[in-house]
Design a protein around this motif. Sequence first.
Motif, PDB file in Angstrom:
ATOM      1  N   MET A  51       0.808  -1.222   0.000  1.00 48.67           N
ATOM      2  CA  MET A  51       0.000   0.000   0.000  1.00 48.67           C
ATOM      3  C   MET A  51       0.845   1.277   0.000  1.00 48.67           C
ATOM      4  N   GLU A  52       1.995   1.237   0.687  1.00 53.70           N
ATOM      5  CA  GLU A  52       2.801   2.452   0.747  1.00 53.70           C
ATOM      6  C   GLU A  52       3.310   2.849  -0.648  1.00 53.70           C
ATOM      7  N   LEU A  53       3.658   1.865  -1.468  1.00 55.62           N
ATOM      8  CA  LEU A  53       4.108   2.172  -2.826  1.00 55.62           C
ATOM      9  C   LEU A  53       2.949   2.633  -3.700  1.00 55.62           C
ATOM     10  N   ILE A  54       1.766   2.091  -3.456  1.00 52.84           N
ATOM     11  CA  ILE A  54       0.577   2.549  -4.203  1.00 52.84           C
ATOM     12  C   ILE A  54       0.289   4.009  -3.854  1.00 52.84           C
ATOM     13  N   LYS A  55       0.424   4.339  -2.559  1.00 56.58           N
ATOM     14  CA  LYS A  55       0.238   5.741  -2.136  1.00 56.58           C
ATOM     15  C   LYS A  55       1.238   6.655  -2.840  1.00 56.58           C
ATOM     16  N   GLN A  56       2.502   6.199  -2.898  1.00 59.56           N
ATOM     17  CA  GLN A  56       3.522   7.016  -3.579  1.00 59.56           C
ATOM     18  C   GLN A  56       3.192   7.163  -5.061  1.00 59.56           C
ATOM     19  N   GLU A  57       2.610   6.134  -5.633  1.00 55.26           N
ATOM     20  CA  GLU A  57       2.295   6.142  -7.062  1.00 55.26           C
ATOM     21  C   GLU A  57       1.308   7.265  -7.398  1.00 55.26           C
ATOM     22  N   VAL A  58       0.411   7.565  -6.475  1.00 50.55           N
ATOM     23  CA  VAL A  58      -0.633   8.566  -6.758  1.00 50.55           C
ATOM     24  C   VAL A  58      -0.449   9.847  -5.948  1.00 50.55           C
ATOM     25  N   CYS A  59       0.629   9.932  -5.195  1.00 57.19           N
ATOM     26  CA  CYS A  59       0.848  11.051  -4.277  1.00 57.19           C
ATOM     27  C   CYS A  59       1.021  12.378  -5.033  1.00 57.19           C
ATOM     28  N   GLN A  60       0.509  13.465  -4.450  1.00 58.54           N
ATOM     29  CA  GLN A  60       0.657  14.784  -5.062  1.00 58.54           C
ATOM     30  C   GLN A  60       1.518  15.716  -4.223  1.00 58.54           C
ATOM     31  N   ASP A  61       2.083  15.237  -3.119  1.00 57.69           N
ATOM     32  CA  ASP A  61       2.986  16.064  -2.313  1.00 57.69           C
ATOM     33  C   ASP A  61       4.338  16.150  -3.001  1.00 57.69           C
ATOM     34  N   PRO A  62       4.975  17.310  -2.969  1.00 61.75           N
ATOM     35  CA  PRO A  62       6.259  17.434  -3.676  1.00 61.75           C
ATOM     36  C   PRO A  62       7.417  16.698  -2.999  1.00 61.75           C
ATOM     37  N   TRP A  63       7.326  16.441  -1.710  1.00 57.80           N
ATOM     38  CA  TRP A  63       8.452  15.809  -1.015  1.00 57.80           C
ATOM     39  C   TRP A  63       7.978  14.619  -0.195  1.00 57.80           C
ATOM     40  N   ILE A  64       8.728  13.541  -0.230  1.00 50.65           N
ATOM     41  CA  ILE A  64       8.394  12.345   0.559  1.00 50.65           C
ATOM     42  C   ILE A  64       9.637  11.931   1.342  1.00 50.65           C
ATOM     43  N   GLU A  65       9.468  11.800   2.656  1.00 52.48           N
ATOM     44  CA  GLU A  65      10.600  11.449   3.535  1.00 52.48           C
ATOM     45  C   GLU A  65      11.180  10.080   3.171  1.00 52.48           C
ATOM     46  N   ILE A  66      12.489   9.965   3.212  1.00 52.65           N
ATOM     47  CA  ILE A  66      13.141   8.669   2.998  1.00 52.65           C
ATOM     48  C   ILE A  66      13.347   8.013   4.361  1.00 52.65           C
ATOM     49  N   PRO A  67      12.745   6.838   4.593  1.00 48.16           N
ATOM     50  CA  PRO A  67      12.912   6.187   5.909  1.00 48.16           C
ATOM     51  C   PRO A  67      14.387   5.880   6.211  1.00 48.16           C
ATOM     52  N   ASP A  68      14.746   5.954   7.485  1.00 50.82           N
ATOM     53  CA  ASP A  68      16.118   5.692   7.929  1.00 50.82           C
ATOM     54  C   ASP A  68      16.650   4.349   7.448  1.00 50.82           C
ATOM     55  N   GLU A  69      15.784   3.331   7.489  1.00 51.19           N
ATOM     56  CA  GLU A  69      16.233   1.980   7.141  1.00 51.19           C
ATOM     57  C   GLU A  69      16.662   1.904   5.669  1.00 51.19           C
ATOM     58  N   ILE A  70      16.008   2.673   4.818  1.00 53.80           N
ATOM     59  CA  ILE A  70      16.408   2.722   3.403  1.00 53.80           C
ATOM     60  C   ILE A  70      17.721   3.480   3.279  1.00 53.80           C
ATOM     61  N   MET A  71      17.774   4.621   3.963  1.00 54.67           N
ATOM     62  CA  MET A  71      18.977   5.448   3.936  1.00 54.67           C
ATOM     63  C   MET A  71      20.223   4.668   4.332  1.00 54.67           C
ATOM     64  N   GLU A  72      20.074   3.831   5.364  1.00 57.82           N
ATOM     65  CA  GLU A  72      21.230   3.074   5.857  1.00 57.82           C
ATOM     66  C   GLU A  72      21.806   2.164   4.780  1.00 57.82           C
ATOM     67  N   ILE A  73      20.924   1.586   3.959  1.00 60.83           N
ATOM     68  CA  ILE A  73      21.414   0.725   2.877  1.00 60.83           C
ATOM     69  C   ILE A  73      21.975   1.580   1.735  1.00 60.83           C
ATOM     70  N   LEU A  74      21.272   2.633   1.377  1.00 59.49           N
ATOM     71  CA  LEU A  74      21.755   3.496   0.284  1.00 59.49           C
ATOM     72  C   LEU A  74      23.172   3.995   0.582  1.00 59.49           C
ATOM     73  N   LYS A  75      23.455   4.181   1.869  1.00 58.55           N
ATOM     74  CA  LYS A  75      24.775   4.710   2.243  1.00 58.55           C
ATOM     75  C   LYS A  75      25.914   3.747   1.938  1.00 58.55           C
ATOM     76  N   LEU A  76      25.581   2.483   1.624  1.00 53.22           N
ATOM     77  CA  LEU A  76      26.652   1.562   1.209  1.00 53.22           C
ATOM     78  C   LEU A  76      27.395   2.120   0.006  1.00 53.22           C
ATOM     79  N   TRP A  77      26.707   2.836  -0.871  1.00 55.16           N
ATOM     80  CA  TRP A  77      27.391   3.423  -2.038  1.00 55.16           C
ATOM     81  C   TRP A  77      27.029   4.878  -2.304  1.00 55.16           C
ATOM     82  N   ARG A  78      26.014   5.409  -1.653  1.00 55.89           N
ATOM     83  CA  ARG A  78      25.641   6.797  -1.833  1.00 55.89           C
ATOM     84  C   ARG A  78      26.235   7.650  -0.725  1.00 55.89           C
ATOM     85  N   PRO A  79      26.440   8.933  -0.902  1.00 54.29           N
ATOM     86  CA  PRO A  79      26.252   9.660  -2.155  1.00 54.29           C
ATOM     87  C   PRO A  79      27.244   9.194  -3.215  1.00 54.29           C
TER      88      PRO A  79
END
Lengths: 449, 449
Positions: A51-79
């Motif tokens: 459901m959360e991805l479906i909400k994002q699919e139709v969302c009209q807000d300009p900004w959506i927070e990135i959850p910490d748990e995702i950020m922690e993995i992205l940091k393996l190679w990001r920025p």
Amino acid sequence: MADRKIVLRDNDLPQRWYNIAADLKTSLAPPLHPATHQPIGPADLAPLFPMELIKQEVCQDPWIEIPDEIMEILKLWRPTPLVRALSLEAAIGTKARIYYKNESVSPAGSHKPNTSVAQVYYNKQEGVKRIATETGAGQWGSALAFACTLFGLECQIYMVRVSYDAKPYRKLMIQTWDGKIDPSPSTKTKYGRAVLELDPHNQGSLGMAISEAVEDAVGRDDTKYSLGSVLNHVLLHQTVIGLEAIEQLKMIGEKTPDVVIGCVGGGSNFAGLAFPFLKDKLQGKTNPRFLAVEPMSCPSLTKGVFEYDFGDTAGMTPLVKMYTLGHDFMPPGIHAGGLRYHGMAPLVSNLVKDKFVEAVAYHQTDCFKSALLFARTEGIIPAPESSHAINAAIVEARKAKEGEVIIFNLSGHGHFDMAAYDKYLSGQLEDYEYPMDKIKAALQKVPKV
Amino acid sequence: MADRKIVLRDNDLPQRWYNIAADLKTSLAPPLHPATHQPIGPADLAPLFPMELIKQEVCQDPWIEIPDEIMEILKLWRPTPLVRALSLEAAIGTKARIYYKNESVSPAGSHKPNTSVAQVYYNKQEGVKRIATETGAGQWGSALAFACTLFGLECQIYMVRVSYDAKPYRKLMIQTWDGKIDPSPSTKTKYGRAVLELDPHNQGSLGMAISEAVEDAVGRDDTKYSLGSVLNHVLLHQTVIGLEAIEQLKMIGEKTPDVVIGCVGGGSNFAGLAFPFLKDKLQGKTNPRFLAVEPMSCPSLTKGVFEYDFGDTAGMTPLVKMYTLGHDFMPPGIHAGGLRYHGMAPLVSNLVKDKFVEAVAYHQTDCFKSALLFARTEGIIPAPESSHAINAAIVEARKAKEGEVIIFNLSGHGHFDMAAYDKYLSGQLEDYEYPMDKIKAALQKVPKV
């Protein structure tokens, strides 16, 4: 001396994704049910996505927070690094300053994990144990297997048989990350068995693989489906690329780019770099050019029509309004497998139609020539897909005025595409301009709604 | 939450290489002329190497400035990330904190470009137009081709024929970087032609390829020779790895590591990480353990002798004092091709002999098992060579006391080694302990000087 590589620290990472849907000049046309042709709602998508991805699919807000748990993995190679292409600039004698965002540094070797990590996270949050997807050349399949193994979900991949047989190393990469992989058509699904009954040696297509993955996901309570491009939420997750690039250019006091470039298949790596820069253009504050670069052999933006069409070949997915060559368009076997898609992300299509984004198409031999020049100056062997962006950047740089700033997305490396380099280096690579009459015939079959 | 990835900015990069020769407890024994057994001087090496590298080879100063032109290229991928292996830690339930230095992010995919860039630069400074080298599995050949194309020098590579045929993608990587590559034995050299005359289907060996590259370099005024490990100046160039790691640990307030780990073939990636940390141990200021990890099938440190021996099979190179299994030791065909060397860098050998460094040996199936665990937790597919360091880190972490700090060098990725993963995943990989009697026989042939 100018800095060659501009690096952000972990705590300068973007904390939110940018949702361009909020800033579009004309709204997106709603997706339609494949059978009824009526607009679909969240409930129609629930068997496929959390459901959360479906909400994002139709969302009209300009900004959506990135959850910490995702950020922690992205940091393996990001920025990821933003690199000033000083050696390439010198080689072509340009008056421009060229920058590229190096997405090839992710463990899967492309931008794809930016969304696979997010998608797997939301699935896990909602109790999903297993994810099914399709993959063509294997970039997306490996990125999803990577994310699934990190979060402890099972991953089932249907890989187009011709690629499964021709690209054993991609398959092994997926297995190394504990992904289950079958050549499609497979005996695992009703659809796959039906195809094999008619033709036991069927080589498969992306359309068939999608149908198998969807059937798999719909048929099991513990399983959802996942897609690597095209959809709004997928493009959303890629905006970390452009958001980082904006910070990196600021860090060195560089101006807003004059030209922003990405290659397009489904549209996600282009969107990832371009959308955050497009925000200001949509609001009339800046006026850079945006170039979506496609192969001459699969020219959905430059020769397709902007109409409702299916996302897959079999006509099982919702109808979306996009630039399309017709869902039964059969692209020739070019080496940029990630760009062989008949349609285009609705968000990218919308921006092309509204003339915020220009589309250009190039032949693959020109792109490989540019890839070689890039490899021999900047040192990185690019993916065949990314070589389309490189070629466009070089074309633009050659005609640039003094001080012009060009930025492009290096979407991935070519370590699993050396067979394509072999063909180019041995002079066996051919160009292919898809005949207009075949495109016209395919477009006849676009559903009229 | 703890930082997962510790990144330095470009201007925090080390400005100098650390030369451990200045701090050794016992001096290195001098290299001897292969025929006369007398100590050799700079003039003896001049046909092979530019004078600046010969100076570095014998230098006794602890610090050597890194020229700006080298720095500018290194910045394409350096500083490399130091990563806290949080997911691996969780998977094994260790009380230790594990860090790894990720050298796989270089364009060639390993630590090798740290020295290839430096070597090509000094050659260019002294007017050399062309460099010849040998390569086994292809890591070093690709790193040298990469550096040569960036500086505009010609690169001639002799690749062991069995690898040339079995690893077409490494060959293509070299060609993409404009390197000239021939299978060795080749018809390009007198030595190669002689071998082929006796046996037209000879599969080659690293020793033969060295002999061809040396003959090529000595025979042409515009050409020098280049080596990817073992020599003092090669290890020197790798010390940027450890120097960065020290800064990165400081940045997050982490203590001096308790255990520092690297795999060893010729010794350069181990040295690169370990030597800067060893400086304080040599001066009695700290007392971490240093682990040099080798394959059970090629156990030069754990089963060899510390004696003068040739660097190559044919006995053409100077004699150096090192741990060796005898120069005609024939290692079995394990998948960590970069660790199949009969000898060991004199600097590393010296430190093992003086008990500053411990040596351990592991079987390749244990290492692949650890590689899989690493790939499935930390997300990066390691090179088979690097998996030896990973395995040692896991062994140490399992028995670690609360708060122990372990750091290892992830020397490269496995993108060009997926065939090895295939063998492991399909249960076809075998272990091989080289028989002690064969080692003893090979050691009989170590020259007595």
